[in-house]
Design an enzyme around this catalytic site. Structure first.
Site, short mmCIF file in Angstrom:
data_model
loop_
_atom_site.label_atom_id
_atom_site.label_comp_id
_atom_site.label_asym_id
_atom_site.label_seq_id
_atom_site.Cartn_x
_atom_site.Cartn_y
_atom_site.Cartn_z
N SER A 71 -10.48 6.79 -2.83
CA SER A 71 -10.55 7.02 -1.39
C SER A 71 -9.87 8.35 -1.03
O SER A 71 -10.34 9.10 -0.17
CB SER A 71 -9.87 5.88 -0.63
OG SER A 71 -10.67 4.72 -0.62
N LYS A 119 1.90 1.66 -3.57
CA LYS A 119 0.73 1.95 -4.40
C LYS A 119 0.28 3.40 -4.20
O LYS A 119 0.01 4.12 -5.17
CB LYS A 119 -0.40 1.00 -4.02
CG LYS A 119 -1.66 1.15 -4.85
CD LYS A 119 -2.80 0.29 -4.30
CE LYS A 119 -2.41 -1.16 -4.19
NZ LYS A 119 -3.54 -2.00 -3.73
N ASN A 127 -16.29 -6.95 -5.47
CA ASN A 127 -16.39 -5.64 -6.10
C ASN A 127 -15.39 -5.45 -7.23
O ASN A 127 -15.73 -4.96 -8.31
CB ASN A 127 -16.18 -4.53 -5.06
CG ASN A 127 -17.47 -4.12 -4.39
OD1 ASN A 127 -18.55 -4.55 -4.79
ND2 ASN A 127 -17.36 -3.31 -3.37
N GLN A 161 0.82 -1.21 0.00
CA GLN A 161 0.00 0.00 0.00
C GLN A 161 0.86 1.26 0.00
O GLN A 161 0.50 2.27 -0.62
CB GLN A 161 -0.92 0.00 1.22
CG GLN A 161 -2.08 0.98 1.12
CD GLN A 161 -3.17 0.50 0.19
OE1 GLN A 161 -3.59 -0.65 0.25
NE2 GLN A 161 -3.65 1.38 -0.68
N LYS A 166 -2.48 -0.90 6.56
CA LYS A 166 -3.49 -1.93 6.32
C LYS A 166 -3.92 -2.50 7.66
O LYS A 166 -3.16 -2.47 8.64
CB LYS A 166 -2.93 -3.05 5.43
CG LYS A 166 -3.98 -3.79 4.63
CD LYS A 166 -4.45 -2.97 3.44
CE LYS A 166 -5.44 -3.75 2.58
NZ LYS A 166 -5.82 -2.99 1.38
N ASP A 194 -11.99 -3.43 2.27
CA ASP A 194 -11.19 -4.41 1.54
C ASP A 194 -12.03 -5.68 1.51
O ASP A 194 -13.25 -5.62 1.68
CB ASP A 194 -9.82 -4.61 2.21
CG ASP A 194 -8.82 -5.35 1.33
OD1 ASP A 194 -8.23 -4.71 0.45
OD2 ASP A 194 -8.64 -6.57 1.51
#
Length: 445
Positions: A378, A116, A242, A113, A128, A168
């Protein structure tokens, strides 16, 4: 001692200090090995122990979650939040509720993350969290009870300028609603401490679709850069959450034919093309298993067990979980003429398979770049919360497409600067590392 040799020691040290955390070992080794030729030329990274600091989380928070089931029994689960690196901004990353959640998976996801989020261009650090709680087959009251008690522990460590969780696997808008509601009760404040909220409670239109849509925008840009497109392509997708659903929807809109989807029980193959409306009815509305698809589409086929990527396709989009494409799967994809693999899940391709695909000239979109659409939106939700404004879906979608295009441009340019055109894994890792390490150097130790 050369820094290249020292990188081997750093990886070994991570393994020794974090025994049994295989996914964390894997992501650290993949990332550091891919950038070693670059970092060994810069003495400052060794002088300021950048790699050692980068592979050690800022803090790891573990806590017990007590909750009551419908029979009145007290149940106990583990909860986690790994705040890995906040040099670029407040910690940002999802919460995962799944029985296989453990501290090693949380560290792996938080490390990924960090990279990313750096690629999005937004001021976000990496984190996370989650729990080994399994929402499957739980009642509405049980899920609410668990979420409220999870937040009773987590609220101490989050806030709009500190750490902003999102959803998540196992944490959708329903769970986010319960978590946010409990946060507001405890803190007596309505702020942007959590993203993924409903539109009515200050959420952002398009968040549910963002990771899947973003994956397709990235993949289309990658193909177009190589004189191709998704139009007319046969696509295999794994998963049916999703990410998979909205990847399939957008890929179909781009003229592709999606022929597979899966869940933890098995997978479906529809040679005529997956009916995404039927999938949404099964998975989103009725929350049933994927084998129900064959009842709606009797000409399709259902196969129990793991999806093995043996179906002939032009483009593969793994959207289920980590390490679902192994070496034999990669061999099958290449043998069947696959031209692109674009990762919708986090690290769904193991190191051996990734290297094989890249060497076989398969266009490879790594997760930290290709599935950054979710965290990008987000981040936009955080901006919307700060400004107290409401954006239309079309506005969000335009911003998402622009971000995904910019991510591809950044990583492809970086790869070419290092004379490795189309090595988008190298481009992603180097681009993100350069940005994070620069902030680490500027802010001292």
């Amino acid at each position: 001692m050369s820094y290249k040799i020292k990188i081997k020691e750093i990886i070994k040290n991570v393994i020794d200090k974090n025994p049994g955390e295989n996914e964390f070992h894997q992501t650290v080794a993949e990332t550091l090995n891919s950038i070693k030729d670059f970092v060994e030329t810069e003495k400052k990274y060794e002088t300021f122990a950048i790699l050692e600091r980068l592979t050690e989380p800022d803090r790891v928070i573990c806590f017990r979650v007590n909750w009551r089931d419908d029979n009145g029994n007290i149940r106990v689960n583990k909860g986690y939040r790994v705040q890995f690196n906040n040099k670029l901004g407040p910690y940002k990353g999802g919460l995962r509720f799944h029985p296989n959640v453990n501290i090693g998976i949380m560290k792996f996801l938080a490390f990924e993350q960090t990279f990313k989020n750096a690629l999005t261009g937004l001021p976000l650090g990496g984190a996370k969290g989650g729990s080994d709680f399994d929402p499957k087959n739980k009642s509405e009251l049980e899920i609410m009870s668990f979420c409220q008690n999870f937040m009773n522990e987590l609220f101490r460590y989050i806030g709009p300028s500190v750490d902003v969780p999102a959803g998540d696997i196992g944490v959708g808008q329903r769970e986010i609603g319960y978590l946010f509601g409990q946060y507001k009760k405890i803190k007596n404040i309505h702020d942007g401490a959590i993203t993924g909220k409903s539109f009515e409670t200050d959420g952002l239109l398009g968040r549910k679709e963002a990771t899947g849509f973003g994956l397709v925008y990235f993949t289309e840009e990658m193909l177009r850069y190589n004189s191709n497109s998704l139009e007319g392509k046969v696509v295999c997708i794994s998963g049916s959450g999703n990410v998979a659903i909205y990847t399939a929807q957008k890929a179909i809109e781009y003229g592709a034919k999606v022929i597979t989807m899966s869940d933890s029980d098995g997978w479906v193959f529809d040679e005529q093309g997956i009916d995404i409306t039927a999938i949404k009815e099964i998975k989103e509305n009725k929350k049933l298993r994927i084998y129900e698809y064959q009842k709606i589409k009797p000409n399709s086929k259902y196969f129990p067990g793991r999806f093995d990527w043996s179906v002939k396709c032009d483009v593969a989009m793994p959207c289920a979980t980590q390490n679902e494409i192994l070496m034999q799967d990669a061999i099958n994809l290449v043998k069947n003429g696959c031209i692109a693999v674009s990762e919708g899940a986090n690290m769904p391709t193991n190191i051996e398979a990734t290297e094989f695909l890249i060497k076989s000239n398969v266009l490879f979109g790594p997760a930290k770049a290709a599935n950054a659409g979710g965290v990008s939106v987000s981040g936009l939700e955080m901006s919307q919360n700060s400004s107290k404004l409401k954006w239309e879906f079309e506005d969000v979608d335009i911003k998402l497409k622009k971000i995904m295009k910019q991510i591809f441009t950044t990583i492809s340019t970086t790869a070419e600067e290092h004379e490795q055109r189309n090595n988008y894994l190298l481009g992603a890792n180097l681009s993100a590392f350069s940005k994070v390490s620069k902030s680490m150097l500027e802010q001292g130790f």
